[in-house]
Scaffold this motif. Structure first.
Motif, mmCIF file in Angstrom:
data_model
loop_
_atom_site.group_PDB
_atom_site.id
_atom_site.type_symbol
_atom_site.label_atom_id
_atom_site.label_comp_id
_atom_site.label_asym_id
_atom_site.label_seq_id
_atom_site.Cartn_x
_atom_site.Cartn_y
_atom_site.Cartn_z
ATOM 1 N N VAL A 256 19.265 -6.532 -0.795
ATOM 2 C CA VAL A 256 18.552 -6.048 0.442
ATOM 3 C C VAL A 256 18.159 -4.450 0.645
ATOM 4 C CG1 VAL A 256 18.047 -5.950 2.982
ATOM 5 C CG2 VAL A 256 18.982 -7.987 2.232
ATOM 6 N N ALA A 257 19.558 -3.796 0.350
ATOM 7 C CA ALA A 257 19.015 -2.104 0.460
ATOM 8 C C ALA A 257 18.542 -1.895 -1.088
ATOM 9 C CB ALA A 257 20.476 -1.514 0.255
ATOM 10 N N CYS A 258 18.787 -2.513 -2.090
ATOM 11 C CA CYS A 258 18.095 -2.273 -3.536
ATOM 12 C C CYS A 258 16.615 -2.575 -3.417
ATOM 13 C CB CYS A 258 18.642 -3.074 -4.508
ATOM 14 S SG CYS A 258 20.268 -2.507 -5.083
ATOM 15 N N SER A 259 16.185 -3.623 -2.583
ATOM 16 C CA SER A 259 14.896 -3.992 -2.566
ATOM 17 C C SER A 259 14.084 -2.774 -1.704
ATOM 18 C CB SER A 259 14.605 -5.282 -1.633
ATOM 19 O OG SER A 259 15.029 -5.351 -0.317
ATOM 20 N N GLN A 260 14.922 -2.207 -0.635
ATOM 21 C CA GLN A 260 14.356 -1.167 0.061
ATOM 22 C C GLN A 260 14.108 0.215 -0.914
ATOM 23 O OE1 GLN A 260 15.982 -0.120 3.726
ATOM 24 N NE2 GLN A 260 17.064 -1.916 4.113
ATOM 25 N N VAL A 261 14.918 0.347 -1.752
ATOM 26 C CA VAL A 261 14.734 1.621 -2.801
ATOM 27 C C VAL A 261 13.480 1.172 -3.490
ATOM 28 C CG1 VAL A 261 15.581 2.568 -4.827
ATOM 29 C CG2 VAL A 261 17.298 2.147 -2.865
ATOM 30 N N PHE A 262 13.379 -0.140 -3.855
ATOM 31 C CA PHE A 262 12.222 -0.434 -4.717
ATOM 32 C C PHE A 262 10.778 -0.231 -3.970
ATOM 33 C CE2 PHE A 262 8.793 -3.773 -5.618
ATOM 34 C CZ PHE A 262 8.468 -3.333 -6.648
ATOM 35 N N TRP A 263 10.782 -0.693 -2.653
ATOM 36 C CA TRP A 263 9.514 -0.618 -2.025
ATOM 37 C C TRP A 263 9.247 1.014 -1.457
ATOM 38 C CZ3 TRP A 263 6.788 -4.291 -2.402
ATOM 39 C CH2 TRP A 263 7.229 -5.599 -2.305
ATOM 40 N N ILE A 264 10.494 1.921 -1.505
ATOM 41 C CA ILE A 264 10.212 3.247 -1.083
ATOM 42 C C ILE A 264 9.584 4.062 -2.194
ATOM 43 C CG2 ILE A 264 11.254 5.407 -0.609
ATOM 44 C CD1 ILE A 264 13.062 3.919 1.041
ATOM 45 N N LEU A 265 10.298 3.541 -3.640
ATOM 46 C CA LEU A 265 9.872 4.307 -4.913
ATOM 47 C C LEU A 265 8.444 3.892 -5.333
ATOM 48 C CD1 LEU A 265 12.979 4.376 -6.962
ATOM 49 C CD2 LEU A 265 12.218 6.163 -5.469
ATOM 50 N N LEU A 266 8.052 2.512 -4.894
ATOM 51 C CA LEU A 266 6.881 1.977 -5.305
ATOM 52 C C LEU A 266 5.852 2.860 -4.549
ATOM 53 C CD1 LEU A 266 4.910 -0.113 -6.867
ATOM 54 C CD2 LEU A 266 5.238 -1.511 -4.611
ATOM 55 N N GLY A 267 6.168 2.928 -3.142
ATOM 56 C CA GLY A 267 5.223 3.583 -2.012
ATOM 57 C C GLY A 267 4.913 5.052 -2.753
ATOM 58 N N ALA A 268 6.111 5.395 -3.131
ATOM 59 C CA ALA A 268 6.080 7.381 -3.618
ATOM 60 C C ALA A 268 5.290 7.009 -4.992
ATOM 61 C CB ALA A 268 7.271 7.517 -4.064
ATOM 62 N N ALA A 269 5.424 6.316 -5.908
ATOM 63 C CA ALA A 269 4.535 6.239 -7.122
ATOM 64 C C ALA A 269 3.034 6.021 -6.851
ATOM 65 C CB ALA A 269 5.217 5.282 -7.959
ATOM 66 N N ILE A 270 2.654 5.031 -6.201
ATOM 67 C CA ILE A 270 1.381 5.024 -5.662
ATOM 68 C C ILE A 270 0.831 6.013 -5.073
ATOM 69 C CG2 ILE A 270 -0.522 3.580 -4.446
ATOM 70 C CD1 ILE A 270 1.623 1.141 -4.583
ATOM 71 N N THR A 271 1.285 6.563 -4.231
ATOM 72 C CA THR A 271 0.690 7.642 -3.412
ATOM 73 C C THR A 271 0.943 9.106 -4.241
ATOM 74 O OG1 THR A 271 2.816 8.136 -2.377
ATOM 75 C CG2 THR A 271 1.074 6.869 -1.236
ATOM 76 N N THR A 272 1.554 9.243 -5.377
ATOM 77 C CA THR A 272 1.591 10.213 -6.211
ATOM 78 C C THR A 272 0.295 10.283 -7.252
ATOM 79 O OG1 THR A 272 3.981 10.425 -6.180
ATOM 80 C CG2 THR A 272 2.866 11.457 -7.938
ATOM 81 N N PHE A 273 0.136 9.115 -7.584
ATOM 82 C CA PHE A 273 -1.334 8.887 -8.546
ATOM 83 C C PHE A 273 -2.215 8.607 -7.807
ATOM 84 C CE2 PHE A 273 2.431 7.379 -11.159
ATOM 85 C CZ PHE A 273 2.262 8.442 -12.194
ATOM 86 N N LEU A 274 -2.426 8.201 -6.666
ATOM 87 C CA LEU A 274 -3.670 8.060 -5.604
ATOM 88 C C LEU A 274 -3.498 9.088 -4.893
ATOM 89 C CD1 LEU A 274 -4.010 4.028 -5.645
ATOM 90 C CD2 LEU A 274 -5.244 5.688 -7.015
ATOM 91 N N LYS A 275 -3.907 10.273 -4.699
ATOM 92 C CA LYS A 275 -3.653 11.249 -3.702
ATOM 93 C C LYS A 275 -4.292 10.946 -2.227
ATOM 94 C CE LYS A 275 -1.765 14.175 -6.825
ATOM 95 N NZ LYS A 275 -0.634 14.279 -6.711
ATOM 96 N N ARG A 276 -5.291 9.938 -2.247
ATOM 97 C CA ARG A 276 -5.763 9.553 -0.906
ATOM 98 C C ARG A 276 -5.547 8.206 -0.879
ATOM 99 N NH1 ARG A 276 -8.770 13.681 1.494
ATOM 100 N NH2 ARG A 276 -9.061 15.383 0.301
ATOM 101 N N GLY A 277 -4.257 7.771 -1.363
ATOM 102 C CA GLY A 277 -3.968 6.237 -1.128
ATOM 103 C C GLY A 277 -2.812 6.036 -0.089
ATOM 104 N N ARG A 278 -2.536 6.725 0.680
ATOM 105 C CA ARG A 278 -1.627 6.478 1.568
ATOM 106 C C ARG A 278 -1.641 5.447 2.655
ATOM 107 N NH1 ARG A 278 -0.151 13.302 3.064
ATOM 108 N NH2 ARG A 278 -0.096 13.915 0.621
#
Length: 485
Positions: free
Chosen positions: A311-333
């Motif tokens: 469950v904690a590993c899935s949280q890491v995945f979601w957090i890093l996924l959110g970070a990756a998307i918002t890094t490449f899409l500057k206005r995609g938060r």
């Protein structure tokens, strides 16, 4: 002592002038070196501290599987209240924290609170009844209230607007890492057979680790770019200059009541507040009852402790996924946050609707449900990027964390002991909370786009991404400010 986003005052409050090099005079290689040194110092310190903070806060959930309820004689909703009362303390300290992080060096202030709460977590082992556990949980909430808003301000102090979302996500990864280490440590502690209650060992162990890290932070966590001793004099000049477009920034070191009023009248403030309240209704329940929910799927106590890890590993995945998307899409938060909440709705529905015989499917639903955790660092990045004016920013953060507390207080109350292990009303409340938060995010996106279009129509020139607004102007006062949805 008083501080601001660029430098730190050493005398009584007064207007201070910070002379720096021009932004176009910064050598790109030097800029990269400074950014790398900031990342190597700040991010690990904040990430590990937040991991310990979440471990300490959620330690009651692990202790619930180690017979703390039986040993303390907790009955009815007493366990729920022991969980909720932490956020009463957090709530009491939210506004004072917004004032204190303006008045004192933020690095020293937050480090001191870490040492204080580590002592309080160790006192959990001395509790013998509901009154005792309720008291220490209250003071634990008071001590931990400084952490997340202080970390958010620190990121806003050292990084450009477009750099903040990724760094906010990186320190928040500590939240998920807490689940990994918490599960492993609790599994080991559960095998203790010396006669000393395992849940007491857990509190002493968690508190001891935290007090050591608090001392490390006291010596190594900086408060502002201009006073960071791990940077050379030239690097400090670059650290300040890279955050601004003018050659000189004039800031008045005071708590501005006008900015407080503006914060209270700003529509984005209330959309962020309602969103935070709604999303933390399910969060409060899952943090306090997560281990009991997994156990209720039909797993043994030891297996439940180990299942905290995926469950904690899935949280890491979601957090890093959110970070990756918002890094490449500057206005995609906001679009990313909406997506995460949608996954959480699907996951909660799976836990609620799937037949009990399908334990693995329900656990997979739990892993989907926790997708919303990626939104807390992104929502903090929305505040630090879209709220200008130092006092206004701290006030909005305080209001957001008040809403965070109220949501987390309410959440556990929907988990009725009479409904264990399914907790039907708790899961229904979670879906409702996710639904309201989804609506707030959509409205906030519409508001930001409308505001930007209005300012474009006025013919005002958009401010640079890295500009610190001269004279501590707010986002509403400076019409060149553009919101980042």
């Amino acid at each position: 002592m008083e501080k601001n986003i660029a430098t730190e005052a050493t005398d009584a409050p007064e207007q201070v002038k910070c002379e720096t090099m021009a932004i176009d005079a910064i050598d790109p290689a030097m800029n990269k070196r400074v950014l790398r040194k900031l990342d190597m110092r700040l991010v690990p310190l904040l990430c590990l501290c937040y991991m310990l903070q979440f471990l300490d806060k959620s330690s009651l959930s692990y202790a619930a599987l180690l017979s703390i309820q039986k040993d303390l004689g907790l009955v009815g909703q007493q366990y729920s209240w022991a969980s909720s009362i932490f956020y009463f303390g957090y709530l009491l300290m939210s506004y004072p924290t917004s004032y204190l992080i303006v008045k004192f060096p933020i690095g020293k202030y937050v480090s001191a609170t870490v040492i204080i709460w580590s002592a309080i977590i160790m006192l959990h082992a001395a509790c013998s009844d509901f009154g005792g556990i309720a008291t220490v949980r209250l003071f634990l909430g008071i001590a931990e209230a400084a952490v997340a808003p202080s970390f958010s301000i620190l990121i806003g102090t050292f990084y450009k607007r477009e750099e903040q979302a990724l760094r906010q996500c990186f320190w928040f990864v500590g939240n998920a890492l807490a689940g990994v280490f918490g599960g492993l440590i609790s599994y080991g502690v559960a095998h203790i057979t010396t006669g000393f209650p395992p849940w007491k060992v857990l509190f002493l162990l968690f508190g001891g680790c935290t007090i050591v890290w608090g001392c490390v932070m006291l010596f190594f966590l900086p408060s502002a770019p201009a006073t960071s001793t791990f940077l050379t004099e030239e690097e400090r000049e670059v650290a300040v200059a890279r955050l601004q477009t003018s050659t000189s920034v004039s800031v008045v070191y005071e708590y501005k009541l006008g900015q407080v009023r503006e914060a209270l009248l700003d529509p984005q403030t209330w959309l962020l507040v309602v969103y935070t309240f709604a999303i933390n209704i399910p969060n409060g329940g899952l943090v306090s009852f997560g281990s009991l929910i997994i156990s209720g799927f039909g797993f043994s106590t030891l297996r439940t402790l180990i299942l905290q890890i995926p469950v904690a590993c899935s949280q890491v995945f979601w957090i890093l996924l959110g970070a990756a998307i918002t890094t490449f899409l500057k206005r995609g938060r906001l679009a990313t946050m909406i997506l995460m909440v949608a996954f959480s709705v699907i996951g909660t529905a799976m836990m609620f609707a799937v037949a009990p015989v399908h334990k693995a499917t329900r656990l997979a639903g739990f892993c989907l449900t926790v997708a919303y955790v990626a939104n807390l660092p992104l929502s903090l990045a929305l505040v630090t990027s879209n709220v200008a004016g130092y006092t206004k920013k701290t006030v909005v953060l305080a209001m957001v964390f008040v809403a965070y507390c109220i949501g987390n207080i309410a959440g556990p109350q929907f988990f009725k002991s009479s409904q264990a292990p399914g907790y039907r009303s708790g899961l229904i409340a979670g879906v409702c909370g996710f639904g309201v938060s989804l609506l707030c995010l959509i409205l906030l996106m519409v508001y930001y786009i409308w505001q930007n279009n209005q300012r474009d129509a006025e013919g005002t020139i958009a401010a640079g991404e890295e500009e610190i607004l001269v004279d501590d102007q707010t986002d509403q006062q400076h019409r060149g400010f553009r919101y980042m949805p």
